[in-house]
Scaffold this active site. Structure first.
Site, PDB file in Angstrom:
ATOM      1  NE  ARG A 118      40.694  -6.957  50.959  1.00 35.42           N
ATOM      2  CZ  ARG A 118      40.797  -6.685  49.667  1.00 35.42           C
ATOM      3  NH1 ARG A 118      40.529  -5.482  49.227  1.00 35.42           N
ATOM      4  NH2 ARG A 118      41.135  -7.620  48.792  1.00 35.42           N
ATOM      5  NE  ARG A 207      47.491 -15.175  53.290  1.00 35.79           N
ATOM      6  CZ  ARG A 207      48.200 -14.062  53.136  1.00 35.79           C
ATOM      7  NH1 ARG A 207      49.506 -14.125  52.913  1.00 35.79           N
ATOM      8  NH2 ARG A 207      47.622 -12.885  53.180  1.00 35.79           N
TER       9      ARG A 207
HETATM   10  C1  LIG Z   1      52.371 -14.992  48.677  1.00 36.12           C
HETATM   11  C2  LIG Z   1      51.761 -13.662  49.040  1.00 36.12           C
HETATM   12  C3  LIG Z   1      52.548 -12.523  49.023  1.00 36.12           C
HETATM   13  C4  LIG Z   1      52.001 -11.278  49.347  1.00 36.12           C
HETATM   14  N1  LIG Z   1      52.810 -10.171  49.341  1.00 36.12           N
HETATM   15  C5  LIG Z   1      52.285  -8.966  49.658  1.00 36.12           C
HETATM   16  C6  LIG Z   1      53.104  -7.788  49.668  1.00 36.12           C
HETATM   17  O1  LIG Z   1      54.291  -7.847  49.388  1.00 36.12           O
HETATM   18  N2  LIG Z   1      52.551  -6.612  50.012  1.00 36.12           N
HETATM   19  C7  LIG Z   1      51.202  -6.506  50.320  1.00 36.12           C
HETATM   20  O2  LIG Z   1      50.743  -5.397  50.592  1.00 36.12           O
HETATM   21  N3  LIG Z   1      50.426  -7.602  50.336  1.00 36.12           N
HETATM   22  C8  LIG Z   1      50.910  -8.815  50.011  1.00 36.12           C
HETATM   23  N4  LIG Z   1      50.095  -9.921  50.032  1.00 36.12           N
HETATM   24  C9  LIG Z   1      48.690  -9.750  50.429  1.00 36.12           C
HETATM   25  C10 LIG Z   1      47.753  -9.753  49.220  1.00 36.12           C
HETATM   26  O3  LIG Z   1      48.050  -8.698  48.333  1.00 36.12           O
HETATM   27  C11 LIG Z   1      46.288  -9.634  49.674  1.00 36.12           C
HETATM   28  O4  LIG Z   1      46.083  -8.380  50.293  1.00 36.12           O
HETATM   29  C12 LIG Z   1      45.905 -10.705  50.659  1.00 36.12           C
HETATM   30  O5  LIG Z   1      46.362 -11.955  50.230  1.00 36.12           O
HETATM   31  C13 LIG Z   1      44.384 -10.719  50.812  1.00 36.12           C
HETATM   32  O6  LIG Z   1      43.822 -11.446  49.739  1.00 36.12           O
HETATM   33  P1  LIG Z   1      42.625 -10.937  48.855  1.00 36.12           P
HETATM   34  O7  LIG Z   1      42.938  -9.640  48.208  1.00 36.12           O
HETATM   35  O8  LIG Z   1      42.255 -12.059  47.958  1.00 36.12           O
HETATM   36  O9  LIG Z   1      41.529 -10.542  49.913  1.00 36.12           O
HETATM   37  P2  LIG Z   1      40.259 -11.258  50.541  1.00 36.12           P
HETATM   38  O10 LIG Z   1      39.674 -10.338  51.503  1.00 36.12           O
HETATM   39  O11 LIG Z   1      40.633 -12.611  51.050  1.00 36.12           O
HETATM   40  O12 LIG Z   1      39.255 -11.306  49.340  1.00 36.12           O
HETATM   41  C14 LIG Z   1      38.723 -12.446  48.740  1.00 36.12           C
HETATM   42  C15 LIG Z   1      38.351 -12.086  47.323  1.00 36.12           C
HETATM   43  O13 LIG Z   1      37.231 -11.193  47.344  1.00 36.12           O
HETATM   44  C16 LIG Z   1      37.361 -10.236  46.305  1.00 36.12           C
HETATM   45  N5  LIG Z   1      37.456  -8.893  46.916  1.00 36.12           N
HETATM   46  C17 LIG Z   1      37.706  -8.609  48.209  1.00 36.12           C
HETATM   47  N6  LIG Z   1      37.673  -7.276  48.417  1.00 36.12           N
HETATM   48  C18 LIG Z   1      37.414  -6.732  47.223  1.00 36.12           C
HETATM   49  C19 LIG Z   1      37.277  -5.403  46.771  1.00 36.12           C
HETATM   50  N7  LIG Z   1      37.405  -4.371  47.594  1.00 36.12           N
HETATM   51  N8  LIG Z   1      36.998  -5.187  45.475  1.00 36.12           N
HETATM   52  C20 LIG Z   1      36.858  -6.213  44.616  1.00 36.12           C
HETATM   53  N9  LIG Z   1      36.983  -7.509  44.959  1.00 36.12           N
HETATM   54  C21 LIG Z   1      37.262  -7.764  46.257  1.00 36.12           C
HETATM   55  C22 LIG Z   1      38.625 -10.597  45.527  1.00 36.12           C
HETATM   56  O14 LIG Z   1      38.271 -11.458  44.465  1.00 36.12           O
HETATM   57  C23 LIG Z   1      39.442 -11.335  46.550  1.00 36.12           C
HETATM   58  O15 LIG Z   1      40.379 -12.228  45.992  1.00 36.12           O
HETATM   59  C24 LIG Z   1      50.628 -11.163  49.703  1.00 36.12           C
HETATM   60  C25 LIG Z   1      49.840 -12.327  49.726  1.00 36.12           C
HETATM   61  C26 LIG Z   1      50.384 -13.565  49.404  1.00 36.12           C
HETATM   62  C27 LIG Z   1      49.489 -14.785  49.446  1.00 36.12           C
END
Ligand SMILES: Cc1cc2nc3c(=O)[nH]c(=O)nc-3n(C[C@H](O)[C@H](O)[C@H](O)COP(=O)(O)OP(=O)(O)OC[C@H]3O[C@@H](n4cnc5c(N)ncnc54)[C@H](O)[C@@H]3O)c2cc1C
Length: 290
Positions: A118, A207
């Site tokens: 996001r 990823r």
């Molecule tokens: C190996 C793997 C397995 C997964 N398995 C599942 C699963 O089984 N089910 C599932 O639903 N998802 C799964 N996911 C998805 C995962 O939970 C995240 O939704 C996805 O990787 C997006 O990453 P992110 O949350 O770091 O978001 P990004 O949008 O990339 O955010 C980057 C960073 O910004 C910060 N951030 C972003 N938005 C907010 C916010 N609203 N509040 C506070 N801080 C924020 C955080 O520090 C975050 O790490 C998986 C991901 C991986 C890599």
């Protein structure tokens, strides 16, 4: 002698490392649409440098940028500062530059995962409402392509059945937005993704990890390749998250089947061992034992 990794008592046997998805031709593409090498060479490093340097300089940003652009600041020095700032986690400095990718031929399974990111990233995806698919194509996982003939035939038949039914529904006047309900997750799709460098490093960290699903892992291998082609320096920051961290924090890798970095349990175990040895020798390490 190879040191055995410290594993918690009773932890399961090592699982195997997932195969590198790069070994299979998956028919997907990632193309860097913007910027080209010329723009990256001319502006990206000076712009990031300007953002970093502004924090520590009396000079105005435009003066810093001018010096960076005309070579008064050695490009190697610019890269050195940027490297240090990224390593220290001062991520806003690299939000000033963006990369736009054309992504094609990936499955809806992949795109569903991709758009979970996001922060600092924008997506536009081929619509299944407005596009009438005359010949929708699909992705076949290698495990299924290599499965026994009967299973593979049933998979193919199932996919063909779904796509055939879609065609019949559209032919009968059912709107595409409803007919698409029969599409399988395997259906291929196209997206444009624009992301700033901070978000790209974060996404790549997750990823490119061997714990990531094979298809999205392959996509980020292609993305890294594209960024490398315009800037080996900036591309070098796209790595599995354990590389800059120095340890693996994935619970699923406690058995250390992925050997890229030691698991954090191992690192903490080694540190606790060191603290115990120091204490026994009458010295205290400057941290509390876990
Ligand atoms: C190996 C793997 C397995 C997964 N398995 C599942 C699963 O089984 N089910 C599932 O639903 N998802 C799964 N996911 C998805 C995962 O939970 C995240 O939704 C996805 O990787 C997006 O990453 P992110 O949350 O770091 O978001 P990004 O949008 O990339 O955010 C980057 C960073 O910004 C910060 N951030 C972003 N938005 C907010 C916010 N609203 N509040 C506070 N801080 C924020 C955080 O520090 C975050 O790490 C998986 C991901 C991986 C890599």
């Amino acid at each position: 002698m190879t040191a055995e990794p410290l594993r918690p008592p009773g932890s399961p046997e090592r699982s195997s490392i997932p195969r590198n998805p790069g070994r299979h031709e998956l028919g997907m593409r990632a193309t860097l649409l913007f910027p080209d090498r010329e723009i990256v060479d001319r502006y990206y490093v000076p712009l990031i440098y300007t953002a970093c340097r502004t924090c520590y300089s009396e000079l105005d940003p435009d003066e810093i940028m001018a010096r960076a652009l005309d070579g008064r600041v050695d490009p190697a020095k610019q890269r050195e500062l940027i490297g240090r700032v990224i390593e220290s986690g001062h991520g806003s400095t690299i939000e000033h530059v963006v990369f736009s990718f054309g992504i094609s031929g990936v499955s809806r399974t992949l795109s569903h995962q991709l758009v979970r990111h996001r922060a600092g990233v924008a997506f536009d995806q081929q619509s299944q409402r407005y596009v009438k698919f005359k010949g929708a194509s699909t992705m076949t996982p290698a495990t299924i392509a290599e499965a026994d003939d009967d299973l593979r035939d049933r998979f193919d038949e199932h996919i063909r059945g779904g796509l055939g039914l879609y065609g019949d529904l559209v032919e009968a006047g059912i709107p595409g937005e409803d007919a698409r309900f029969v599409f399988p997750n395997a259906t291929r799709t196209n997206l444009v993704m624009t992301t700033n460098l901070r978000a790209l490093i974060h996404m790549s960290g997750l990823r490119l990890c061997t714990m990531a699903q094979w298809e999205i892992r392959r996509l980020f291998q292609l993305i890294r390749h594209e960024v490398f082609a315009v800037s080996p320096f900036l591309g070098s920051f796209l790595a599995p998250k354990c590389v800059p961290l120095g340890y693996c924090d994935e619970a699923g890798n406690r058995d250390e089947h992925c050997p890229i970095r030691p698991h954090k349990d191992t690192v903490l175990g080694a540190w606790a061992e060191k603290a115990r040895a120091a204490k026994a020798a009458g010295r205290d390490l400057p941290i509390a034992e876990g």
